[in-house]
Design a protein around this motif. Structure first.
Motif, PDB file in Angstrom:
ATOM      1  N   TYR A 250       0.841  -1.187   0.000  1.00  0.00           N
ATOM      2  CA  TYR A 250       0.000   0.000   0.000  1.00  0.00           C
ATOM      3  C   TYR A 250       0.884   1.247   0.000  1.00  0.00           C
ATOM      4  O   TYR A 250       1.964   1.265   0.594  1.00  0.00           O
ATOM      5  CB  TYR A 250      -0.899   0.038   1.251  1.00  0.00           C
ATOM      6  CG  TYR A 250      -1.821  -1.145   1.427  1.00  0.00           C
ATOM      7  CD1 TYR A 250      -2.170  -1.962   0.348  1.00  0.00           C
ATOM      8  CD2 TYR A 250      -2.343  -1.461   2.683  1.00  0.00           C
ATOM      9  CE1 TYR A 250      -3.020  -3.050   0.519  1.00  0.00           C
ATOM     10  CE2 TYR A 250      -3.198  -2.541   2.855  1.00  0.00           C
ATOM     11  CZ  TYR A 250      -3.523  -3.337   1.778  1.00  0.00           C
ATOM     12  OH  TYR A 250      -4.353  -4.408   1.948  1.00  0.00           O
TER      13      TYR A 250
ATOM     14  N   THR B 229      -5.474   5.710   0.665  1.00  0.00           N
ATOM     15  CA  THR B 229      -4.447   4.674   0.559  1.00  0.00           C
ATOM     16  C   THR B 229      -4.556   3.985  -0.793  1.00  0.00           C
ATOM     17  O   THR B 229      -5.630   3.497  -1.168  1.00  0.00           O
ATOM     18  CB  THR B 229      -4.608   3.619   1.671  1.00  0.00           C
ATOM     19  OG1 THR B 229      -4.530   4.263   2.934  1.00  0.00           O
ATOM     20  CG2 THR B 229      -3.511   2.574   1.575  1.00  0.00           C
TER      21      THR B 229
ATOM     22  N   LYS C  66      -3.932   0.921  -2.854  1.00  0.00           N
ATOM     23  CA  LYS C  66      -3.658  -0.508  -2.647  1.00  0.00           C
ATOM     24  C   LYS C  66      -3.185  -1.121  -3.959  1.00  0.00           C
ATOM     25  O   LYS C  66      -3.953  -1.682  -4.727  1.00  0.00           O
ATOM     26  CB  LYS C  66      -4.908  -1.210  -2.109  1.00  0.00           C
ATOM     27  CG  LYS C  66      -5.335  -0.697  -0.740  1.00  0.00           C
ATOM     28  CD  LYS C  66      -6.495  -1.492  -0.171  1.00  0.00           C
ATOM     29  CE  LYS C  66      -6.833  -1.011   1.237  1.00  0.00           C
ATOM     30  NZ  LYS C  66      -7.940  -1.785   1.850  1.00  0.00           N
TER      31      LYS C  66
ATOM     32  N   ASP D  88      -2.828  -6.340  -3.247  1.00  0.00           N
ATOM     33  CA  ASP D  88      -3.701  -6.597  -2.103  1.00  0.00           C
ATOM     34  C   ASP D  88      -3.971  -8.091  -1.943  1.00  0.00           C
ATOM     35  O   ASP D  88      -4.723  -8.684  -2.711  1.00  0.00           O
ATOM     36  CB  ASP D  88      -5.023  -5.830  -2.276  1.00  0.00           C
ATOM     37  CG  ASP D  88      -5.772  -5.656  -0.968  1.00  0.00           C
ATOM     38  OD1 ASP D  88      -5.183  -5.919   0.093  1.00  0.00           O
ATOM     39  OD2 ASP D  88      -6.939  -5.245  -1.011  1.00  0.00           O
TER      40      ASP D  88
END
Length: 326
Positions: free
Chosen positions: A19, A27, A29, A32
Motif C-alpha cells: 500500500y 491509501t 492498494k 492486495d
C-alpha cells in the motif's frame, strides 16, 4: 501435477500487500492479498491491464519495495528479515530485467562498466578475468567485444535490452524477474529477445517471473499464468489450461482480444468487450473489484469479496459465479 510437486519450491508469496499512503485519508492498494508459488526451473507470468500491480509485485519480490503486509519467502527465508550477508547472497541469486532499456542503463557508464558492476560487488576477479567474463556475457546475448567500450546512447532499443539481460546474468542468478522486457521494443526484435530468454533458461536452468500484458507472448513462454486485476489475483492456472478453459469473466475478455493469425478462426471468434475504465486502486470497495465492469455481476458481487478457490487441479478462480456452479 505430479511433475510440479517433485520440483523444488523456490519462491513462496503469502498474502502479499503493498500500500502507498497518498494522504491522511487515501491509501493506494497497489497489491492486495496476493498468494502464489514459483518452482525452480519454471516460468510464471503475471498478466493484466496497466496499473493492476504487476510491476509493484515484481519490485516487492526483489526487495526494492518493502511489503506492507504478508511474506515473500525465497528458498524458505523471508527476504525482509535477511542479515547483511544474506542480503548480499539474495541479490546475487535474484536479478531483474527492467521494462525500459532507455532509462534502466546509466548513460555515463560504458557497457563494460554496466555489465561488470555486479562482478565488482559479488566476485573477486582480476581486471583481465572480468573483461573476459563481460565479453563472454555479451556474446551470450548476441553482442560482441567491440561493444564493451561504447555507451548506451550508441545502441538501439533491442541492443540496450540485451545489455540489460547481460547485466542480470553477470552474477549467475537462479531467479530473474522480467518486468515487461519486450514492451518497449519493435515487434521484429521482440521474438529474438523472447527466444533468447528461453534458450538461456534451458542452458542455465533459470527460473523466471515474466510480467507482461501481451498474452500471445505469455502463451509461448509460460508454464503457468497468474491474472491480476486491480491488485488482486482473479485466476491462476497452467498455461494450456488457462488458455483452453478460462473461467473468470475478466480472463475471458483478455483472451478474446488476442489477435488470431488464422483468418477463419479470427472470423469465428467473438471479441468480448470490457465496459468502462479500470477503477482507481485508491480505497477500493470491499467487494469484487471487477463487478462494475462485469456483465454477469449479481447483487452478491457488489457486497462480498470473492474467495480464490481451486475449481480444478491447479486452476484457481476468484469469482462468485464459481460458487453457483459448485
Amino acid at each position: 501435477m505430479e511433475q510440479k510437486e517433485q520440483k523444488k519450491l523456490l519462491l513462496e508469496v503469502k498474502n502479499l500487500c503493498k500500500y502507498f499512503q497518498i494522504s491522511r485519508k487515501e491509501t493506494l492498494k497497489a497489491v492486495d492479498d496476493l498468494t502464489f508459488e514459483i518452482y525452480k526451473g519454471e516460468t510464471v507470468s503475471l498478466v493484466g491491464e496497466s496499473g493492476c500491480g504487476k510491476s509493484t509485485t515484481g519490485r516487492c519480490l526483489i526487495n526494492l519495495y518493502t511489503p506492507t503486509k504478508g511474506q515473500v519467502l525465497f528458498d524458505g527465508k523471508d527476504i525482509t528479515k535477511l542479515s547483511a550477508g544474506e542480503k548480499k547472497d539474495f541479490c546475487k541469486r535474484v536479478q531483474m530485467i527492467f521494462q525500459n532499456p532507455y532509462s534502466s542503463l546509466n548513460p555515463r557508464m560504458t557497457v563494460k562498466e554496466i555489465v561488470g558492476e555486479g562482478l565488482n560487488l559479488h566476485e573477486h576477479m582480476s581486471i583481465q578475468d572480468k573483461d573476459k567474463k563481460v565479453e563472454a556475457l555479451l556474446k551470450t546475448v548476441g553482442l560482441n567485444k567491440d561493444h564493451m567500450s561504447r555507451f548506451p546512447h550508441e545502441f538501439s532499443g533491442g541492443q540496450r535490452q540485451r545489455i540489460g539481460i547481460a547485466r542480470a546474468l553477470a552474477v549467475e542468478p537462479e531467479f530473474i524477474i522480467c518486468d515487461e522486457p519486450i514492451s518497449a521494443l519493435d515487434v521484429s526484435i521482440q521474438a529474438q529477445v523472447i527466444n533468447m530468454l528461453k534458450d538461456l533458461q534451458n542452458d542455465l536452468g533459470l527460473t523466471y517471473l515474466f510480467i507482461a500484458h501481451d498474452l500471445s507472448v505469455v502463451k509461448y513462454i509460460s508454464d503457468r499464468v497468474i491474472v491480476m486485476y486491480l491488485g488482486t489475483m482473479v485466476e491462476s492456472a497452467e498455461t494450456e489450461e488457462l488458455y483452453g478453459n478460462p473461467m473468470h469473466p475478466y480472463t475471458k475478455a483478455l483472451l478474446s482480444a488476442v489477435p488470431e493469425a488464422d483468418p477463419h478462426i479470427a472470423k469465428a471468434s467473438q471479441r468480448i468487450p470490457i465496459k468502462g475504465e479500470i477503477p482507481s486502486p485508491i480505497n477500493p470497495p470491499e467487494c469484487c473489484r471487477f463487478a462494475e465492469r462485469c456483465e454477469y455481476a449479481t447483487e452478491k458481487c457488489f457486497k462480498e469479496v470473492p474467495k480464490l478457490r481451486e475449481v480444478a487441479p491447479g486452476h484457481k478462480v476468484a469469482c462468485h459465479l464459481m460458487d453457483e456452479k459448485r
